[in-house]
Write a protein that holds these residues in place. Structure first.
Motif, PDB file in Angstrom:
ATOM      1  N   VAL A  59       1.077  -1.301   0.000  1.00 12.79           N
ATOM      2  CA  VAL A  59      -0.146  -0.092  -0.361  1.00 12.79           C
ATOM      3  C   VAL A  59       1.187   1.140   0.265  1.00 12.79           C
ATOM      4  N   GLN A  60       0.359   2.171  -0.843  1.00 17.41           N
ATOM      5  CA  GLN A  60       1.211   3.262  -0.461  1.00 17.41           C
ATOM      6  C   GLN A  60      -0.023   4.441  -0.101  1.00 17.41           C
ATOM      7  N   LEU A  61       0.800   5.583  -0.186  1.00 18.15           N
ATOM      8  CA  LEU A  61       0.139   6.225   1.133  1.00 18.15           C
ATOM      9  C   LEU A  61       0.161   7.788   0.122  1.00 18.15           C
ATOM     10  N   GLN A  62      -0.248   8.853  -0.067  1.00 22.65           N
ATOM     11  CA  GLN A  62      -0.296  10.188  -0.525  1.00 22.65           C
ATOM     12  C   GLN A  62      -1.000  11.152   0.455  1.00 22.65           C
ATOM     13  N   ALA A  63      -0.693  11.838   0.579  1.00 17.14           N
ATOM     14  CA  ALA A  63      -1.662  12.925   1.636  1.00 17.14           C
ATOM     15  C   ALA A  63      -1.704  13.957   0.731  1.00 17.14           C
ATOM     16  N   CYS A  64      -2.225  15.094   0.882  1.00 12.37           N
ATOM     17  CA  CYS A  64      -2.492  16.508   0.055  1.00 12.37           C
ATOM     18  C   CYS A  64      -3.703  17.386   0.720  1.00 12.37           C
ATOM     19  N   GLY A  65      -3.187  18.725   0.752  1.00 10.30           N
ATOM     20  CA  GLY A  65      -4.184  19.261   1.878  1.00 10.30           C
ATOM     21  C   GLY A  65      -4.335  20.237   2.789  1.00 10.30           C
ATOM     22  N   GLY A  66      -2.737  19.656   3.039  1.00  2.30           N
ATOM     23  CA  GLY A  66      -2.431  20.969   4.230  1.00  2.30           C
ATOM     24  C   GLY A  66      -1.571  22.446   3.558  1.00  2.30           C
ATOM     25  N   GLY A  67      -1.656  23.482   4.446  1.00  8.79           N
ATOM     26  CA  GLY A  67      -1.305  24.584   3.260  1.00  8.79           C
ATOM     27  C   GLY A  67      -1.671  25.557   5.547  1.00  8.79           C
ATOM     28  N   LEU A  68      -1.404  27.312   4.984  1.00 10.81           N
ATOM     29  CA  LEU A  68      -1.777  27.857   5.493  1.00 10.81           C
ATOM     30  C   LEU A  68      -3.348  28.684   5.692  1.00 10.81           C
ATOM     31  N   VAL A  69      -3.504  28.707   6.980  1.00  9.04           N
ATOM     32  CA  VAL A  69      -4.917  28.856   7.262  1.00  9.04           C
ATOM     33  C   VAL A  69      -5.227  29.699   8.660  1.00  9.04           C
ATOM     34  N   GLN A  70      -5.451  30.734   8.423  1.00  9.41           N
ATOM     35  CA  GLN A  70      -5.899  31.785  10.110  1.00  9.41           C
ATOM     36  C   GLN A  70      -6.759  31.086  11.033  1.00  9.41           C
ATOM     37  N   ALA A  71      -6.408  30.640  12.347  1.00  7.01           N
ATOM     38  CA  ALA A  71      -6.496  30.054  13.333  1.00  7.01           C
ATOM     39  C   ALA A  71      -8.499  30.799  12.990  1.00  7.01           C
ATOM     40  N   GLY A  72      -9.149  29.342  13.870  1.00  8.38           N
ATOM     41  CA  GLY A  72     -10.048  29.223  13.254  1.00  8.38           C
ATOM     42  C   GLY A  72     -10.832  28.836  11.815  1.00  8.38           C
ATOM     43  N   LEU A 121      -7.792  17.194   5.028  1.00  5.90           N
ATOM     44  CA  LEU A 121      -7.036  16.678   4.078  1.00  5.90           C
ATOM     45  C   LEU A 121      -6.777  15.330   3.573  1.00  5.90           C
ATOM     46  N   SER A 122      -6.645  15.225   2.593  1.00  4.53           N
ATOM     47  CA  SER A 122      -7.134  14.249   1.697  1.00  4.53           C
ATOM     48  C   SER A 122      -5.742  13.138   1.717  1.00  4.53           C
ATOM     49  N   CYS A 123      -5.856  11.644   2.063  1.00  7.02           N
ATOM     50  CA  CYS A 123      -5.020  10.637   1.612  1.00  7.02           C
ATOM     51  C   CYS A 123      -4.961   9.473   0.023  1.00  7.02           C
ATOM     52  N   ALA A 124      -4.723   9.207  -0.115  1.00  5.35           N
ATOM     53  CA  ALA A 124      -5.071   8.989  -1.474  1.00  5.35           C
ATOM     54  C   ALA A 124      -4.222   7.015  -1.146  1.00  5.35           C
ATOM     55  N   ALA A 125      -4.773   5.607  -1.109  1.00  5.74           N
ATOM     56  CA  ALA A 125      -3.750   5.021  -1.457  1.00  5.74           C
ATOM     57  C   ALA A 125      -3.980   3.806  -2.278  1.00  5.74           C
ATOM     58  N   SER A 126      -2.917   3.876  -3.064  1.00  5.22           N
ATOM     59  CA  SER A 126      -2.942   2.614  -3.834  1.00  5.22           C
ATOM     60  C   SER A 126      -2.702   1.057  -3.457  1.00  5.22           C
ATOM     61  N   LYS A 160       2.192   0.041   9.434  1.00  2.11           N
ATOM     62  CA  LYS A 160       2.623  -0.605   8.175  1.00  2.11           C
ATOM     63  C   LYS A 160       3.669   0.400   7.609  1.00  2.11           C
ATOM     64  N   TYR A 161       2.182   1.354   7.021  1.00  2.00           N
ATOM     65  CA  TYR A 161       2.499   1.777   6.236  1.00  2.00           C
ATOM     66  C   TYR A 161       2.276   3.791   6.236  1.00  2.00           C
ATOM     67  N   TRP A 162       2.955   4.907   5.550  1.00  2.00           N
ATOM     68  CA  TRP A 162       3.193   5.804   6.405  1.00  2.00           C
ATOM     69  C   TRP A 162       3.163   6.430   4.687  1.00  2.00           C
ATOM     70  N   GLY A 163       1.958   7.683   4.336  1.00  2.00           N
ATOM     71  CA  GLY A 163       2.664   8.772   3.696  1.00  2.00           C
ATOM     72  C   GLY A 163       3.605   9.275   3.749  1.00  2.00           C
ATOM     73  N   GLN A 164       3.812  10.414   2.373  1.00  2.00           N
ATOM     74  CA  GLN A 164       4.538  11.237   2.689  1.00  2.00           C
ATOM     75  C   GLN A 164       4.812  12.670   3.922  1.00  2.00           C
ATOM     76  N   GLY A 165       3.048  12.534   3.956  1.00  4.91           N
ATOM     77  CA  GLY A 165       3.280  14.299   5.551  1.00  4.91           C
ATOM     78  C   GLY A 165       2.667  15.359   4.571  1.00  4.91           C
ATOM     79  N   THR A 166       2.376  16.006   4.872  1.00  5.24           N
ATOM     80  CA  THR A 166       1.327  17.734   4.346  1.00  5.24           C
ATOM     81  C   THR A 166       0.931  18.356   5.102  1.00  5.24           C
ATOM     82  N   LEU A 167       1.886  19.731   5.804  1.00  3.29           N
ATOM     83  CA  LEU A 167       2.186  20.774   6.231  1.00  3.29           C
ATOM     84  C   LEU A 167       0.666  21.493   5.781  1.00  3.29           C
ATOM     85  N   VAL A 168       0.965  21.328   7.449  1.00  4.27           N
ATOM     86  CA  VAL A 168      -0.930  22.509   7.809  1.00  4.27           C
ATOM     87  C   VAL A 168       0.061  23.559   9.317  1.00  4.27           C
ATOM     88  N   THR A 169       0.249  24.341   8.411  1.00 13.76           N
ATOM     89  CA  THR A 169       0.322  25.846   9.463  1.00 13.76           C
ATOM     90  C   THR A 169      -1.064  26.637  10.087  1.00 13.76           C
TER      91      THR A 169
END
Length: 123
Positions: A1-14, A19-24, A111-120
């Motif tokens: 299983v391969q995992l790829q996360a996306c959807g992170g970004g910069l957002v204001q408080a509140g 986030l989405s994670c696609a699995a193959s 057992k399987y981990w995606g690459q991570g997506t940064l949330v600020t």
């Protein structure tokens, strides 16, 4: 299983992010799925998890009532809806998959981990 996360970004408080994670790979519905996060200088921590069928979900106390995990087995996707974000939610978020269907809050079972997506989250 391969995992790829996306959807992170910069957002204001509140604000909100999804986030989405696609699995193959095969047998996606055979895996428990989780989201973990790691802030700079801190250890990785559990955020949320969902069982194979999606019938049960678990959320860390720090995000309960604000974050919601869900999965779509037909699309091989897992999501993390994050609302009412706080600066302390700033971290790299990882999706992960485990062949077990219990103890899903424990990173060691995954057992399987995606690459991570940064949330600020800015204050």
């Amino acid at each position: 299983v391969q995992l790829q996360a996306c959807g992170g970004g910069l957002v204001q408080a509140g604000g909100s992010l999804r986030l989405s994670c696609a699995a193959s790979g095969r047998f996606f519905s055979s895996y428990g799925l989780g989201w973990f996060r790691q802030a700079s200088g801190k250890e990785r921590e559990f955020v949320a998890a969902v069982t194979r069928s999606g019938g049960s979900t678990f959320h860390a106390d720090s995000v309960k009532g604000r974050f919601t995990i869900s999965r779509d087995n037909a699309k091989n996707m897992v999501y993390l809806q994050m609302n009412s974000l706080k600066p302390e939610d700033t971290a790299v978020y990882y999706c992960a998959a485990t062949p077990v269907n219990s103890n899903l809050e424990h990173a060691g079972f995954y057992k399987y981990w995606g690459q991570g997506t940064l949330v600020t989250v800015s204050s």
